[in-house]
Write an enzyme that holds these catalytic residues in place. Structure first.
Site, short mmCIF file in Angstrom:
data_model
loop_
_atom_site.label_atom_id
_atom_site.label_comp_id
_atom_site.label_asym_id
_atom_site.label_seq_id
_atom_site.Cartn_x
_atom_site.Cartn_y
_atom_site.Cartn_z
N SER A 57 2.75 28.32 -11.93
CA SER A 57 1.49 28.57 -12.62
C SER A 57 1.38 27.58 -13.77
O SER A 57 2.28 26.78 -14.01
CB SER A 57 1.47 30.00 -13.16
OG SER A 57 2.35 30.09 -14.25
N LYS A 58 0.25 27.68 -14.48
CA LYS A 58 -0.02 26.72 -15.56
C LYS A 58 1.11 26.64 -16.58
O LYS A 58 1.33 25.61 -17.19
CB LYS A 58 -1.31 27.12 -16.28
CG LYS A 58 -2.52 26.96 -15.40
CD LYS A 58 -3.64 26.22 -16.12
CE LYS A 58 -4.71 25.75 -15.16
NZ LYS A 58 -5.50 26.86 -14.62
#
Ligand code: GLU
Length: 490
Positions: free
Chosen positions: A252-253
């Protein structure tokens, strides 16, 4: 067997992310390996969350990676349209066909009430399945409600028994139909659900193999039943493992950039990203890691997809980039570095013309230390532009010995006369100059490096001086002496 037809079916609710790109890549490699067809289909039924900008971003990402599609947006094809938003009538017709064949039924239940019941059950930690209120309404009852225009969804009628399908990655998967409720295929607002649109399209587009992320595994049973209800051949499935961050949590980010184009902006080469993504969850069966695009096409089979999750390691990506950079020819690097040099004000068209050979030598010299094209330009700035200052730590460390200025003057004079101006002759001259002055060669080497590059680190200073050239090196030595005597400019 006939040639496979595979597809990549992104929902344009975000940019092309690493996981999506990897799915697209596996489909592309499989199609190219088998001489099949790679279809791109845009799943934009969620109009609120989809946008043209996102579609453009996804196409850009695919183009950057060199994942060309045989059918889809911009290129068309015999199975279009390739945007789901342009296919809504087909889904509605298909849902009605399911009703006509008895595989589905109209459901007049209020969606809000159903939602409330489901949520109440969830709060108690229970699951709630649709209670089939409308599964067996009398035909007259249905006819009356239809006449009255009562809003209704269309639900799939789950058959009894068990269903199984083969997954290339996970083997045969069997499930009891009883665990699946009569799911909605067309909502009361006439919007299809994902299960319906994806199956209708995969049938219409004659898809033979569905290669997609593991997150779709739990959707597959419903879709298999839909294929069967439509009397269509069930495609082969290959569910590709998830991509995890280095901490083994889903990528994820928080792990850094997840958009493919962000890697382009960071200066990664598409061939490196391509190679890196191919090995996220796939292996050639031996320990080879470095592949060109053509080598991957030749080596790729669905059997090589691993069933365990893949880990995204940014350092590995940098390694791939360095390796692919080292394999690019001088001309290939020239076309990619030109915009960066232009930005730095260091570009000159002669670098493609009269100075092409020289420029290729500069590139070869800088390559081993560079991870990215931008590094080449930044680390080699002094080949194009005189240094406008000197690295402070290097100055402190190497330029504080007294008497350095006259020593550099003597060395500058010797250098002006070196013939031929080759690394070996320059080195011999420097050592001779140091010896005759009774100082260490290292003192002149460090000072020369700082004078010529402005930095404390560079490739071999003799190679650097040979390429920077006699005139510019002598001038830069003089400039350093001036700075030494001025003190303040250092
Ligand atoms: N549109 C779906 C997604 O982006 C993919 C559907 C599929 O591959 O079956 O997750």
């Amino acid at each position: 067997m006939s040639r496979p037809r595979v597809r990549f079916a992104p929902s344009p609710t975000g940019y092309l992310h690493v996981g999506g790109a990897r799915t697209a890549l596996f489909n592309w490699l499989y199609a190219r390996h088998e001489g099949g067809i790679f279809v791109l289909r845009i799943e934009d039924t969620d109009l609120e969350r989809s946008s043209d900008e996102m579609v453009a971003g996804i196409l850009d990402g695919m183009k950057w990676l060199g994942l060309d599609w045989d059918e889809g947006p911009e290129v068309g094809g015999a199975h279009g349209p390739y945007f789901q938003s342009e296919r809504l009538d087909r889904y509605r017709d298909a849902a009605e066909r399911l009703v006509a064949s008895g595989h589905a039924y109209y459901c007049y239940c209020n969606p809000d009430e159903i939602k409330a019941k489901r949520e109440a059950a969830e709060r108690e930690g229970k699951t709630w399945s649709y209670d089939r209120t409308c599964a067996n309404l009398a035909p007259e009852d249905v006819a009356a409600r239809e006449r009255a225009g009562q809003p209704r969804a269309i639900r799939f009628r789950m058959p009894e028994g068990r269903t199984s399908y083969d997954d290339v990655v996970h083997g045969t998967i069997e499930f009891d139909n009883a665990v699946i409720e009569d799911f909605v295929v067309l909502r009361s607002d006439r919007q299809p659900t994902y299960h319906l649109s994806v199956v209708v399209d995969d049938i219409d587009m004659a898809i033979t193999d569905v290669v997609r992320g593991d997150d779709h595994i739990s959707n597959t049973p419903k879709q298999v039943l839909l294929y069967q209800a439509f009397g269509a051949r069930v495609p082969r499935f290959a569910h590709v493992p998830l991509i995890l961050g280095p901490d083994k949590r889903r990528l994820s980010k928080r792990h850094g950039a997840t958009s493919v184009m962000e890697y382009e902006r960071q200066g990664f080469l598409p061939e490196a990203m391509f190679n890196f993504l191919a090995l996220l969850g796939w292996s050639p069966g031996d320990d080879r890691e470095l592949f060109t695009r053509e080598e991957l096409v030749a080596a790729f089979t669905l059997d090589g997809i691993a069933s365990s999750n893949a880990v995204f390691n940014p350092e590995k990506l940098e390694w791939f980039n360095q390796q692919h950079l080292a394999r690019l020819s001088g001309d290939e690097i020239t076309s990619r570095i030109e915009p960066v040099l232009r930005e730095m004000g260091a570009w000159d068209d002669e670098l493609r013309g009269a100075r092409r050979e020289w420029f290729h030598q500069v590139i070869e010299l800088l390559k081993p230390r560079a991870k990215k094209i931008r590094d080449l330009a930044e680390q080699g700035r002094y080949f194009f532009i005189d240094p406008d200052g000197y690295e402070e730590a290097a100055v402190k460390k190497h330029l504080s010995a007294p008497g350095l200025s006259p020593q550099l003057a003597a060395w500058g004079e010797a250098l002006a006369a070196v013939e031929p101006f080759t690394p070996a002759a320059i080195e011999a001259a420097l050592r001779a100059s140091a010896e005759s002055q009774g100082i260490k060669a290292a003192a002149l080497i460090h000072a020369t490096r700082i004078a010529v590059t402005g930095q404390g680190v560079s490739p071999s200073v003799f190679d650097v001086v040979a390429l920077v050239g006699r005139e510019r090196t002598v001038a830069r030595l003089a400039k350093l002496r001036e700075a030494l005597s001025g003190g303040a400019t250092l």
